[in-house]
Every structure is written in structure tokens, then in C-alpha cells.
Design a protein around this motif. Sequence first.
Motif, short mmCIF file in Angstrom:
data_model
loop_
_atom_site.label_atom_id
_atom_site.label_comp_id
_atom_site.label_asym_id
_atom_site.label_seq_id
_atom_site.Cartn_x
_atom_site.Cartn_y
_atom_site.Cartn_z
N PRO A 73 -10.84 -22.64 16.64
CA PRO A 73 -10.67 -24.10 16.69
C PRO A 73 -10.26 -24.62 18.07
N PHE A 74 -9.44 -23.88 18.78
CA PHE A 74 -8.95 -24.36 20.07
C PHE A 74 -9.95 -24.18 21.21
N ALA A 75 -11.17 -23.74 20.88
CA ALA A 75 -12.25 -23.69 21.88
C ALA A 75 -12.89 -25.07 22.04
N SER A 76 -12.42 -26.03 21.24
CA SER A 76 -12.93 -27.40 21.31
C SER A 76 -11.77 -28.38 21.38
N GLY A 77 -11.94 -29.40 22.21
CA GLY A 77 -10.91 -30.43 22.34
C GLY A 77 -10.72 -31.23 21.07
N SER A 78 -11.74 -31.27 20.20
CA SER A 78 -11.64 -32.06 18.98
C SER A 78 -10.64 -31.48 17.98
N ALA A 79 -10.21 -30.22 18.18
CA ALA A 79 -9.24 -29.61 17.27
C ALA A 79 -7.83 -30.13 17.51
N GLY A 80 -7.58 -30.75 18.67
CA GLY A 80 -6.30 -31.41 18.91
C GLY A 80 -5.10 -30.50 19.07
N TYR A 81 -5.27 -29.40 19.76
CA TYR A 81 -4.13 -28.53 20.03
C TYR A 81 -3.22 -29.17 21.08
N ASP A 82 -1.92 -28.92 20.98
CA ASP A 82 -0.94 -29.57 21.85
C ASP A 82 -0.62 -28.81 23.12
N ALA A 83 -0.61 -27.48 23.03
CA ALA A 83 -0.19 -26.68 24.19
C ALA A 83 -0.80 -25.29 24.11
N MET A 84 -1.01 -24.73 25.30
CA MET A 84 -1.45 -23.34 25.43
C MET A 84 -0.47 -22.63 26.35
N LEU A 85 -0.02 -21.45 25.91
CA LEU A 85 0.94 -20.66 26.67
C LEU A 85 0.26 -19.33 27.01
N ILE A 86 0.09 -19.05 28.29
CA ILE A 86 -0.52 -17.78 28.70
C ILE A 86 0.60 -16.90 29.24
N VAL A 87 0.99 -15.91 28.40
CA VAL A 87 2.19 -15.11 28.66
C VAL A 87 1.91 -13.64 28.37
N PRO A 88 1.94 -12.75 29.34
CA PRO A 88 1.88 -13.01 30.77
C PRO A 88 0.45 -13.36 31.17
N CYS A 89 0.31 -13.93 32.34
CA CYS A 89 -1.02 -14.31 32.84
C CYS A 89 -1.37 -13.43 34.03
#
Length: 191
Positions: A73-89
Motif C-alpha cells: 500500500p505504501f508504494a502509492s501516495g493514495s494510501a495516505g501513510y504518515d511517515a517512513m523510518l529508515i533504520v538503519p539506512c
Amino acid sequence: MRKKLVVAITGASGSIYAATLLKKLESIKDQIESCGVVMSSNARDIWSYELNSEPPTLEYPFLEYQKSNFYAPFASGSAGYDAMLIVPCSMGTLGRIAAGVSDDLVTRAADVMLKERKKLIVVPRETPYSLIHLQNMTRLTEAGAIICPASPSFYSRPETLEEAASTVINRVIDLAGLKLDSYRWPGDSGH
């Protein structure tokens, strides 16, 4: 309002940060509507090596997605996710995001967060930084991402590796807009 989150775990050293993040997110799951987790192949190998355990596939109440799954779902902006955390990057992941290369679910989801003007919080775990690393971090910051290096603080006097990792992860959780009971700088103590 409950948040929709994406957690990406990439192949940089620092699996303790990801493990600490997942544990803390589980402890505040009442603030989370949904949480998708994506791990790179290198992240799985490093997790096993550094933490001497298998990656947390079903250990936490979050949905895991394969890095090749562009139907998440989060591969599209229409899913409306609030935040992405890349840990560790990893610096490779950071560089691909900075260059706009969406070649897997991690980089695609990061691209979506940037284009939708949502929170993208990147926790690089590398030292020292090369000029290329710094330029890529600058590009991401200018695009709206938040760079939160995996640099523990020590004013809370952490006594274990997990407590030191928590000083970074508590900050990440704050940046994502979630509430967590954690150490706070005491402010003006009259000294």
C-alpha cells in the motif's frame, strides 16, 4: 490520530537500532493504525550476524513486505501513510533515494513520502562520512527528509547497548509524531 507508518531496515550495521525501534513501536501500538516493515537482504544477514538471532519476521504485530513488492500500500501516495523510518539506512540506499532511483520497495516508498510531503526520517549508520554521503544527505534534507544520524546521546547515562540505541530511537519516534515516555532534557535546573 493514529499513524500509518513504514519501517525500512537496510543493510547498514546497526541492527540494534531496528530491533529497538520495533520493540518500542510495539509498546505504543495503540498510536499506530498500521505499520509495514521492509527489510533488505543485507539487513537480514546483518541482523543475524549482529544480534545472533533470526530477523523478526512474525515477532511483532506489523505486516512485512518483500522489497520487490510494488503492490504494497505504501508504494502509492493514495494510501495516505504518515511517515517512513529508515533504520538503519545504508549509504547505498540513501544515495539511491537522493538520486530518485526507485528500484525496490524501500526506495519507492521513500520517493512517495517525499513527493507527498510526508515525513521521511533517515537514520544513517556510517562513519566517517564522505563528501558524497554529505551531499546526498543535503539533497534529501532539501527535498524534505529528516536526517537523524545514529549518534547516541549520553546525558541520560545509558548503561547498556540497548539503552544507548534507545537515545537515537526515542528521537526518531518523537520526529515521527508519536508519544513515548522517555528521558527528556531537564531544562533550567538553576545551575
